[in-house]
Design a protein around this motif. Sequence first.
Motif, PDB file in Angstrom:
ATOM      1  N   GLY A 111       0.812  -1.205   0.000  1.00 17.16           N
ATOM      2  CA  GLY A 111       0.000   0.000   0.000  1.00 17.16           C
ATOM      3  C   GLY A 111       0.845   1.254   0.000  1.00 17.16           C
ATOM      4  N   ALA A 112       0.535   2.159   0.940  1.00 18.05           N
ATOM      5  CA  ALA A 112       1.276   3.422   1.033  1.00 18.05           C
ATOM      6  C   ALA A 112       2.591   3.262   1.787  1.00 18.05           C
ATOM      7  CB  ALA A 112       0.411   4.471   1.728  1.00 18.05           C
ATOM      8  N   ALA A 113       2.870   2.030   2.253  1.00 19.41           N
ATOM      9  CA  ALA A 113       4.113   1.792   2.992  1.00 19.41           C
ATOM     10  C   ALA A 113       4.874   0.615   2.377  1.00 19.41           C
ATOM     11  CB  ALA A 113       3.808   1.517   4.457  1.00 19.41           C
ATOM     12  N   PRO A 114       5.231   0.722   1.090  1.00 22.68           N
ATOM     13  CA  PRO A 114       5.920  -0.408   0.444  1.00 22.68           C
ATOM     14  C   PRO A 114       7.309  -0.626   1.028  1.00 22.68           C
ATOM     15  CG  PRO A 114       6.009   1.522  -0.962  1.00 22.68           C
ATOM     16  CD  PRO A 114       5.110   1.881   0.186  1.00 22.68           C
ATOM     17  N   LEU A 115       7.776  -1.857   0.931  1.00 31.03           N
ATOM     18  CA  LEU A 115       9.138  -2.153   1.368  1.00 31.03           C
ATOM     19  C   LEU A 115      10.103  -1.414   0.445  1.00 31.03           C
ATOM     20  CD1 LEU A 115       9.987  -4.119   3.679  1.00 31.03           C
ATOM     21  CD2 LEU A 115      10.716  -5.700   1.899  1.00 31.03           C
ATOM     22  N   SER A 116      11.038  -0.683   1.029  1.00 33.76           N
ATOM     23  CA  SER A 116      11.993   0.072   0.215  1.00 33.76           C
ATOM     24  C   SER A 116      12.909  -0.883  -0.539  1.00 33.76           C
ATOM     25  CB  SER A 116      12.840   0.983   1.117  1.00 33.76           C
ATOM     26  OG  SER A 116      13.712   0.202   1.928  1.00 33.76           O
ATOM     27  N   ASP A 117      13.552  -0.355  -1.572  1.00 33.69           N
ATOM     28  CA  ASP A 117      14.504  -1.176  -2.323  1.00 33.69           C
ATOM     29  C   ASP A 117      15.624  -1.666  -1.416  1.00 33.69           C
ATOM     30  OD1 ASP A 117      13.073  -0.920  -4.659  1.00 33.69           O
ATOM     31  OD2 ASP A 117      14.311   0.715  -5.459  1.00 33.69           O
ATOM     32  N   ALA A 118      16.077  -0.798  -0.512  1.00 41.19           N
ATOM     33  CA  ALA A 118      17.154  -1.185   0.399  1.00 41.19           C
ATOM     34  C   ALA A 118      16.712  -2.314   1.324  1.00 41.19           C
ATOM     35  CB  ALA A 118      17.609   0.023   1.212  1.00 41.19           C
TER      36      ALA A 118
END
Length: 462
Positions: free
Chosen positions: A408-415
């Motif tokens: 949603g609005a809190a996707p897992l970052s690429d890092a």
Amino acid sequence: MIAPDLARWAVGDVVVPVAVREAALRHLLDGLGTAVAAARADAAGPAVEVARGLGGPAEATILGGRDRVGAPAAALANGTLVHALDFDDTHAGGLVHATSVVLPAALAVGEQVGATGAEVLVAAVVGYEVACRVAAAAPHGFHARGLHATMAAGVFSSAAIAARLMGLDGATATHALGIAGSQAGGLLAFLATGASTKQLHPGFASQAGITAARLAAAGATGPETVLDGPHGLYDALTTGVVERTAILAGLGGADPTDWETTRIGIKPWPTCQLAHASMAAAGAALSTAGATAGDVVAVHALVHPDSASVVCPTDRDPARPASPYAAKFSLPWSVAALLHDGTVGVDTYRDDQLARPEVIALAAATTWEPTTGPAAGMAAADAAGEVTLTLADGRLVTGRVDRSPGGGAAPLSDADLLAKFAGNAGPGSVPLVTALRGLPDAPDLTDLITCAADAAAVPMEA
């Protein structure tokens, strides 16, 4: 009728927006990582053993090794590997583990036919759209009937992927979907027992979808009304509201937001998705209080009703899970483990971790009640989490999150995704990342499969 239109799109000229392609690559990377982790931990041994025994022509590779077997057998093993640790992604609207049914079919049939990386990537996107749309048309409808949506919808996804990579026409692909529907299922009976059947469901779905496409190619027929009824998928296997028109709405549109592939969340923790919002809220409350788990004497959670039916069991003791998999489906135990350890990982759910007295005590002091009002009408995996901690000094501290992290609005970052992948794939993670990111330009799947085998050769540390 829905199936003919869906099939024609699946095998037709699919134009994938850049943002959708990038989302698919993220999910394929995540799924490869969970599969390699399972191979390193020998978490799917029975499925791998059976796939080797089924044998067949050397069409496709069992992930994490070098054994080549028939494509349906490879898909059985690989679907189980992706899902074995319950660390793979989730589409909240359909409550479906999309990559666990997409990646096995795309790689197995892709290897079988010698597809390019770009062809496999487009087929994977087709699979993501089919799995998510078929599941989300009946929000929680499969689970309410005691069925696992991942398998029920996954047979259609795998059939569509296979049909595309095999070069089937729209009419034959329609038959493939119709045949696949008769193999939809996946009982949730494991919830009360800790049995490993849930781990097998994506493997069953991937194997069945490929077989359905092969049967259609050989002349077998399936009902084109499989998604409409009467006696179709939703009539037979769901309960509640079904929005069949949502399956085709916006399908293949130019706007990336029309694609369900962009709405799949990536798990930060290897537990049931339906516990994640409460886990995050509990962690937020502890941080706000500036306290430690030793200061907490009770936990109370507001839980979506559909989540509570899965992860807040009343037919067994959630504080004393009978198996690692039962612990993954216990919100009280998982919340307690997160509060005590500060994080949750694959090691959290080892057999030797389940009987920790401090975790059991806090889990036993955890209560819950269902959310009401508008919040109860949301998809369970998209719902907010709210947890109140009672501290030894008498304070009540509440933590709240708008939804579970990772989507949603809190996707897992690429890092964070790369960190998760490195933890799963181990020392061989860097070459595997490079191979996956190079998929759009790869002449075939050889490099990707080889790098996965190399990574899995390093066992998971005990």
